[in-house]
Design a protein around this motif. Structure first.
Motif, PDB file in Angstrom:
ATOM      1  N   THR A   1      15.656  65.245  69.351  1.00  0.00           N
ATOM      2  CA  THR A   1      16.127  66.621  69.132  1.00  0.00           C
ATOM      3  C   THR A   1      17.487  66.809  69.803  1.00  0.00           C
ATOM      4  OG1 THR A   1      13.787  67.240  69.321  1.00  0.00           O
ATOM      5  CG2 THR A   1      15.372  69.021  69.084  1.00  0.00           C
ATOM      6  N   ALA A   2      17.622  66.329  71.036  1.00  0.00           N
ATOM      7  CA  ALA A   2      18.898  66.431  71.750  1.00  0.00           C
ATOM      8  C   ALA A   2      20.008  65.737  70.952  1.00  0.00           C
ATOM      9  CB  ALA A   2      18.776  65.813  73.145  1.00  0.00           C
ATOM     10  N   GLU A   3      19.715  64.541  70.466  1.00  0.00           N
ATOM     11  CA  GLU A   3      20.679  63.774  69.666  1.00  0.00           C
ATOM     12  C   GLU A   3      21.039  64.540  68.392  1.00  0.00           C
ATOM     13  OE1 GLU A   3      19.616  59.457  69.120  1.00  0.00           O
ATOM     14  OE2 GLU A   3      19.531  60.111  67.024  1.00  0.00           O
ATOM     15  N   ALA A   4      20.037  65.178  67.772  1.00  0.00           N
ATOM     16  CA  ALA A   4      20.275  65.921  66.525  1.00  0.00           C
ATOM     17  C   ALA A   4      21.140  67.160  66.770  1.00  0.00           C
ATOM     18  CB  ALA A   4      18.955  66.313  65.870  1.00  0.00           C
ATOM     19  N   TRP A   5      20.957  67.823  67.914  1.00  0.00           N
ATOM     20  CA  TRP A   5      21.821  68.975  68.239  1.00  0.00           C
ATOM     21  C   TRP A   5      23.276  68.521  68.408  1.00  0.00           C
ATOM     22  CZ3 TRP A   5      20.449  73.546  67.042  1.00  0.00           C
ATOM     23  CH2 TRP A   5      19.175  74.055  67.289  1.00  0.00           C
ATOM     24  N   ARG A   6      23.482  67.380  69.082  1.00  0.00           N
ATOM     25  CA  ARG A   6      24.857  66.891  69.271  1.00  0.00           C
ATOM     26  C   ARG A   6      25.499  66.546  67.935  1.00  0.00           C
ATOM     27  NH1 ARG A   6      22.432  64.422  74.173  1.00  0.00           N
ATOM     28  NH2 ARG A   6      21.834  62.661  72.869  1.00  0.00           N
ATOM     29  N   ASP A   7      24.732  65.920  67.057  1.00  0.00           N
ATOM     30  CA  ASP A   7      25.240  65.568  65.736  1.00  0.00           C
ATOM     31  C   ASP A   7      25.559  66.829  64.927  1.00  0.00           C
ATOM     32  OD1 ASP A   7      25.562  63.794  63.318  1.00  0.00           O
ATOM     33  OD2 ASP A   7      23.829  64.980  62.672  1.00  0.00           O
ATOM     34  N   TRP A   8      24.691  67.833  65.057  1.00  0.00           N
ATOM     35  CA  TRP A   8      24.869  69.094  64.330  1.00  0.00           C
ATOM     36  C   TRP A   8      26.167  69.778  64.746  1.00  0.00           C
ATOM     37  CZ3 TRP A   8      24.396  73.961  66.954  1.00  0.00           C
ATOM     38  CH2 TRP A   8      24.303  75.085  66.146  1.00  0.00           C
ATOM     39  N   VAL A   9      26.452  69.808  66.051  1.00  0.00           N
ATOM     40  CA  VAL A   9      27.647  70.513  66.521  1.00  0.00           C
ATOM     41  C   VAL A   9      28.908  69.735  66.129  1.00  0.00           C
ATOM     42  CG1 VAL A   9      28.052  69.705  68.906  1.00  0.00           C
ATOM     43  CG2 VAL A   9      28.267  72.136  68.366  1.00  0.00           C
ATOM     44  N   ARG A  10      28.808  68.398  66.064  1.00  0.00           N
ATOM     45  CA  ARG A  10      29.948  67.619  65.555  1.00  0.00           C
ATOM     46  C   ARG A  10      30.206  67.979  64.091  1.00  0.00           C
ATOM     47  NH1 ARG A  10      27.768  63.368  68.745  1.00  0.00           N
ATOM     48  NH2 ARG A  10      26.512  62.637  66.978  1.00  0.00           N
ATOM     49  N   GLY A  11      29.156  68.150  63.313  1.00  0.00           N
ATOM     50  CA  GLY A  11      29.308  68.539  61.904  1.00  0.00           C
ATOM     51  C   GLY A  11      29.968  69.908  61.769  1.00  0.00           C
ATOM     52  N   LEU A  12      29.634  70.837  62.667  1.00  0.00           N
ATOM     53  CA  LEU A  12      30.257  72.166  62.626  1.00  0.00           C
ATOM     54  C   LEU A  12      31.754  72.056  62.912  1.00  0.00           C
ATOM     55  CD1 LEU A  12      27.675  74.416  64.557  1.00  0.00           C
ATOM     56  CD2 LEU A  12      27.905  74.140  62.082  1.00  0.00           C
ATOM     57  N   HIS A  13      32.102  71.230  63.905  1.00  0.00           N
ATOM     58  CA  HIS A  13      33.527  71.019  64.199  1.00  0.00           C
ATOM     59  C   HIS A  13      34.262  70.516  62.959  1.00  0.00           C
ATOM     60  CE1 HIS A  13      34.312  71.800  68.430  1.00  0.00           C
ATOM     61  NE2 HIS A  13      33.137  71.271  68.735  1.00  0.00           N
ATOM     62  N   ASP A  14      33.680  69.532  62.274  1.00  0.00           N
ATOM     63  CA  ASP A  14      34.335  68.957  61.092  1.00  0.00           C
ATOM     64  C   ASP A  14      34.669  70.028  60.063  1.00  0.00           C
ATOM     65  OD1 ASP A  14      34.080  66.473  62.193  1.00  0.00           O
ATOM     66  OD2 ASP A  14      32.327  65.873  60.999  1.00  0.00           O
ATOM     67  N   GLU A  15      33.783  71.017  59.931  1.00  0.00           N
ATOM     68  CA  GLU A  15      33.982  71.989  58.860  1.00  0.00           C
ATOM     69  C   GLU A  15      34.667  73.272  59.325  1.00  0.00           C
ATOM     70  OE1 GLU A  15      32.002  71.968  55.439  1.00  0.00           O
ATOM     71  OE2 GLU A  15      30.124  71.078  56.166  1.00  0.00           O
TER      72      GLU A  15
END
Lengths: 236, 236
Positions: B75-89
């Protein structure tokens, strides 16, 4: 009250009179409700319920299919009780009282911790371990409750469409289930919240949070009918 | 790549080199991720994970405290990945693009089914069966991700306060977890949805539902700063 007893233990079991059967079902539901309120839905097993009623697990399974069906019945009952509570507070409400609607919805869930606990368990567990007939009956009850709640919202706030009122009710109900679990942490996390200021932000209170989100949703439904911003990016 | 082997099987176990330990941890996390994506988080046991990695359960417990800790790490890893995706967009988004923010948040969860599944399990199960240290580390990671997401929202929509952006992110994230479970029913319910028109209303699609709710929330945050209606009832 008991009459009509027939001879032979086995025949007696099968010939149990309908009102006795209903009374026994009520005993089981009450035991499950008491245990779930005390220990949380996740911690109550079929054996716990049977033991509290004072019957064997196999006897309990003559009345309900599974542990999950017992809790699904309690969820259906809780939705009916919830919608009655909304009627009590909203039937006489003045038109346009959006603040009152937000407050009534927040308290309607805040006053029903078992319903909130059950909402999170319903799609995750309860709807997955029962017969099609049981899940269908449950769904029709919960849909009817949500639909009736939406009609109540629309009666107070007639500027909303039925679909908008349904969107409001569905969002607040889903959030009630999710936020209740966060607002009621286990002992390890509760201790951390109390002792570690860095985690203070993660701690939420159910009713104020729900009331605020309900207010935001009610304020946003009409302005968001047409997109709040029509461009996808800055380049034209 | 393996070097530094010492004599004796027991010594070997204890002296495992750090990079090997990390690789084994990664193997375990990958196995848990693959199984959870295939079968749903609720259906994956510690034994399933151990069997997929090809080690014994007791060996797995040298790397993680419990099944729940493995999923909390994911879950922690998925939150970090999610916030990177938000930055991209959102890093290059035009100011005021509320529609874009709503769409990016809806797709950010829609593209991450494992994160959505895990969100519902986190307060219900995962945070309850791990050590205080593990839950604390997880909470700091998830709080940081939510805080960073709120900053991104505020950068695109500078009329919002930090608290308002946090309210938006928290509400959409909680709904993503709740709605994902409803949108991904078990086989019994999926069959009912397909065959019974009376239940059609109960069937939801994650991304359109999240996008619409995100639009409503963004449209409502500022108008609801002052109560949308100041009276509690019709009587003065």
């Amino acid at each position: 009250m008991y009459t009509g007893r027939v001879t032979g233990a086995e025949t007696f079991q099968r010939a149990r009179r309908p009102e006795q059967k209903l009374r026994r079902q009520d005993d089981i539901l009450r035991a499950a409700r008491d245990l779930a309120l005390r220990d949380g839905v996740r911690n109550v097993s079929l054996a716990d319920i049977a033991s509290r009623v004072g019957i064997h697990k196999s006897a309990l399974l003559r009345y309900f299919e599974t542990r999950e069906q017992i809790f699904l019945e309690l969820t259906a009952e809780a939705w009916r009780d919830w919608v009655r509570g909304l009627h009590d507070e909203l039937d006489q409400a003045r038109r346009g009282a959006a603040d009152l609607v937000a407050d009534v919805f927040a308290r309607g869930f805040g006053d029903r911790p078992l319903l909130c606990d059950l909402i999170a368990h319903t799609p995750l567990n309860l709807e997955r371990n029962v017969s099609p007939e049981a899940v269908r009956r449950y769904k029709l009850t919960s849909l009817a409750a949500v639909g009736e709640a939406a009609e109540l919202v629309q009666a107070v706030l007639p500027a909303l469409t039925v679909d908008e009122a349904l969107e409001f009710v569905a969002a607040v109900a889903s959030l009630a289930g999710a936020v209740w679990q966060i607002a009621n942490p286990g002992p390890v996390l509760a201790e951390l919240y109390a002792s570690d200021p860095a985690l203070g932000l993660a701690c939420v209170e159910l009713v104020p949070r729900l009331r605020r989100t309900a207010e935001i949703l009610l304020a946003g439904l009409i302005p968001s009918r047409t997109p709040v911003d029509s461009g996808e990016d800055g380049a034209q």
